[in-house]
Write a protein that holds these residues in place. Sequence first.
Motif, PDB file in Angstrom:
ATOM      1  N   UNK A  50     -31.669  28.901  42.452  1.00  0.00           N
ATOM      2  CA  UNK A  50     -31.116  28.777  41.405  1.00  0.00           C
ATOM      3  C   UNK A  50     -30.697  27.386  40.967  1.00  0.00           C
ATOM      4  N   UNK A  51     -30.409  27.256  39.696  1.00  0.00           N
ATOM      5  CA  UNK A  51     -30.014  26.113  39.188  1.00  0.00           C
ATOM      6  C   UNK A  51     -28.819  26.157  38.481  1.00  0.00           C
ATOM      7  N   UNK A  52     -28.138  25.022  38.131  1.00  0.00           N
ATOM      8  CA  UNK A  52     -26.752  25.333  37.439  1.00  0.00           C
ATOM      9  C   UNK A  52     -26.866  24.176  36.314  1.00  0.00           C
ATOM     10  N   UNK A  53     -27.130  25.100  34.903  1.00  0.00           N
ATOM     11  CA  UNK A  53     -26.912  24.032  33.731  1.00  0.00           C
ATOM     12  C   UNK A  53     -25.632  23.552  33.202  1.00  0.00           C
ATOM     13  N   UNK A  54     -25.617  22.381  33.143  1.00  0.00           N
ATOM     14  CA  UNK A  54     -24.432  21.818  32.671  1.00  0.00           C
ATOM     15  C   UNK A  54     -23.901  22.253  31.399  1.00  0.00           C
ATOM     16  N   UNK A  55     -25.095  22.456  30.498  1.00  0.00           N
ATOM     17  CA  UNK A  55     -24.740  23.088  29.120  1.00  0.00           C
ATOM     18  C   UNK A  55     -24.560  21.932  28.096  1.00  0.00           C
ATOM     19  N   UNK A  56     -24.094  22.206  26.921  1.00  0.00           N
ATOM     20  CA  UNK A  56     -23.771  21.235  25.704  1.00  0.00           C
ATOM     21  C   UNK A  56     -22.584  20.247  26.155  1.00  0.00           C
ATOM     22  N   UNK A  57     -21.508  21.011  26.631  1.00  0.00           N
ATOM     23  CA  UNK A  57     -20.279  20.269  26.566  1.00  0.00           C
ATOM     24  C   UNK A  57     -19.362  20.845  27.538  1.00  0.00           C
ATOM     25  N   UNK A  58     -18.691  20.119  28.000  1.00  0.00           N
ATOM     26  CA  UNK A  58     -17.650  20.383  29.082  1.00  0.00           C
ATOM     27  C   UNK A  58     -16.195  21.106  28.749  1.00  0.00           C
ATOM     28  N   UNK A  59     -15.908  20.712  27.064  1.00  0.00           N
ATOM     29  CA  UNK A  59     -14.728  21.117  26.575  1.00  0.00           C
ATOM     30  C   UNK A  59     -14.855  22.384  26.258  1.00  0.00           C
ATOM     31  N   UNK A  60     -13.897  23.268  26.938  1.00  0.00           N
ATOM     32  CA  UNK A  60     -13.918  24.575  26.554  1.00  0.00           C
ATOM     33  C   UNK A  60     -13.470  25.132  25.205  1.00  0.00           C
ATOM     34  N   UNK A  61     -12.766  24.486  24.576  1.00  0.00           N
ATOM     35  CA  UNK A  61     -12.271  24.683  23.171  1.00  0.00           C
ATOM     36  C   UNK A  61     -13.523  24.694  22.350  1.00  0.00           C
ATOM     37  N   UNK A  62     -14.446  23.725  22.502  1.00  0.00           N
ATOM     38  CA  UNK A  62     -15.810  23.890  21.560  1.00  0.00           C
ATOM     39  C   UNK A  62     -16.430  24.947  22.005  1.00  0.00           C
ATOM     40  N   UNK A  63     -16.477  25.677  22.873  1.00  0.00           N
ATOM     41  CA  UNK A  63     -17.361  26.751  22.991  1.00  0.00           C
ATOM     42  C   UNK A  63     -17.542  27.952  21.854  1.00  0.00           C
ATOM     43  N   UNK A  64     -16.556  28.267  21.373  1.00  0.00           N
ATOM     44  CA  UNK A  64     -16.540  29.234  20.455  1.00  0.00           C
ATOM     45  C   UNK A  64     -17.257  28.882  19.151  1.00  0.00           C
ATOM     46  N   UNK A  65     -16.668  27.520  18.665  1.00  0.00           N
ATOM     47  CA  UNK A  65     -17.396  26.971  17.456  1.00  0.00           C
ATOM     48  C   UNK A  65     -18.851  26.737  17.906  1.00  0.00           C
ATOM     49  N   UNK A  66     -19.202  26.354  18.911  1.00  0.00           N
ATOM     50  CA  UNK A  66     -20.817  26.051  19.103  1.00  0.00           C
ATOM     51  C   UNK A  66     -21.542  27.439  19.173  1.00  0.00           C
ATOM     52  N   UNK A  67     -20.913  28.400  19.632  1.00  0.00           N
ATOM     53  CA  UNK A  67     -21.415  29.829  19.487  1.00  0.00           C
ATOM     54  C   UNK A  67     -21.914  30.202  18.335  1.00  0.00           C
TER      55      UNK A  67
ATOM     56  N   UNK B 168     -26.968  30.126  24.073  1.00  0.00           N
ATOM     57  CA  UNK B 168     -25.906  30.825  23.175  1.00  0.00           C
ATOM     58  C   UNK B 168     -25.017  31.500  24.239  1.00  0.00           C
ATOM     59  N   UNK B 169     -25.913  32.519  25.239  1.00  0.00           N
ATOM     60  CA  UNK B 169     -25.372  33.018  26.301  1.00  0.00           C
ATOM     61  C   UNK B 169     -24.579  32.651  27.181  1.00  0.00           C
ATOM     62  N   UNK B 170     -25.035  31.304  27.444  1.00  0.00           N
ATOM     63  CA  UNK B 170     -24.396  30.499  28.679  1.00  0.00           C
ATOM     64  C   UNK B 170     -22.926  30.181  27.971  1.00  0.00           C
ATOM     65  N   UNK B 171     -22.940  29.791  26.648  1.00  0.00           N
ATOM     66  CA  UNK B 171     -21.702  29.216  26.047  1.00  0.00           C
ATOM     67  C   UNK B 171     -20.523  30.483  25.669  1.00  0.00           C
ATOM     68  N   UNK B 172     -21.168  31.615  25.501  1.00  0.00           N
ATOM     69  CA  UNK B 172     -20.278  32.743  25.216  1.00  0.00           C
ATOM     70  C   UNK B 172     -19.601  33.269  26.666  1.00  0.00           C
ATOM     71  N   UNK B 173     -20.482  33.456  27.717  1.00  0.00           N
ATOM     72  CA  UNK B 173     -19.799  34.037  28.741  1.00  0.00           C
ATOM     73  C   UNK B 173     -19.624  33.213  29.932  1.00  0.00           C
ATOM     74  N   UNK B 174     -19.829  31.978  29.837  1.00  0.00           N
ATOM     75  CA  UNK B 174     -19.741  31.041  30.671  1.00  0.00           C
ATOM     76  C   UNK B 174     -20.466  31.039  31.754  1.00  0.00           C
TER      77      UNK B 174
END
Length: 312
Positions: free
Chosen positions: A9-26, A80-86
Amino acid sequence: MENTTEVTQFILLGLTKVTSLRIPLVMILTLIYGINVIGNLGMILLILLDSRLHTPMYFFLSNLSLMDFCYSTAVTPTVIAGLFIGDKLISYNACAAQMFFFAAFVAGEVFILAAMAYDRYAAVCKPLHYTTIMTTGVCASLAIACYAAGFLNASIQVGEAFSGTFCSSNVVHHFFCDVPAVMSLSCSDKHFNEMVLLYLDTFIVFSSLSVIFVSYIFIFITILKMRSSAGYQKAVSTCASHVTAISIFFGTLMFMYLQPSSSHSMDTDKKASVFYTMVIPMLNPIVYSLRNKEVKNAIKKVGEKIKISLRL
């Protein structure tokens, strides 16, 4: 013997590491994807329902909308799923599948844009012979060739990206399984694979651009010879949206893929990737279609039918 660990399996770093931006990005990405789905699938349905749009131009446009929807769907819901559920994990097979479908439909779109340029050439430069040049069989053959070339490209891309051994890290510095990001993790000698993919991407982009460029040279020459202002405006309006979308799409692709891996900056690639994986598919129905009078009339016609059916 080299000490290696099989990557499952792989780990995708995603769009951002800033937790506070996750919901707005979703919220933003969900809105963008919703517009993408409604715009592209709505355009396909509209073309199917309105007989006035059963022409080669709109046949290719419906295939373009399908490709936009498919390659965006290969990426955006996962992001979107990665940002929403982490959850940043993606299995080896799911990563390969995502890469395959994304590469297939992006390459297919490159070729369908070239087919659309040829269709515009036939319509503007050979109007009297247009119906005999762009027959149903020719249009179907061109579309099938675009899909076949896309899937062949995807097979080579995935084969080269996953042919090496992953033994150092499974952290993908991207928000999806893109070829350069995954290949950078391989601890095998990547030089040959990178050269194969660079030449393949160069061939795909520049062969399509050659068809587009030659087609538009003839189109512009024909437009300059036109004496009727109405004919001039019609020819320009039918080509302007296509030229705009080609410039944006090919410009981003060349920036992303037609450079050696040593020149890649993952942070810069992420920003460019957001644009062509999510934004361009959303914009294409607007750029190509909603500025078109025939499409607007078809939308009004469908709207009137819906109103009548609701009254009954």
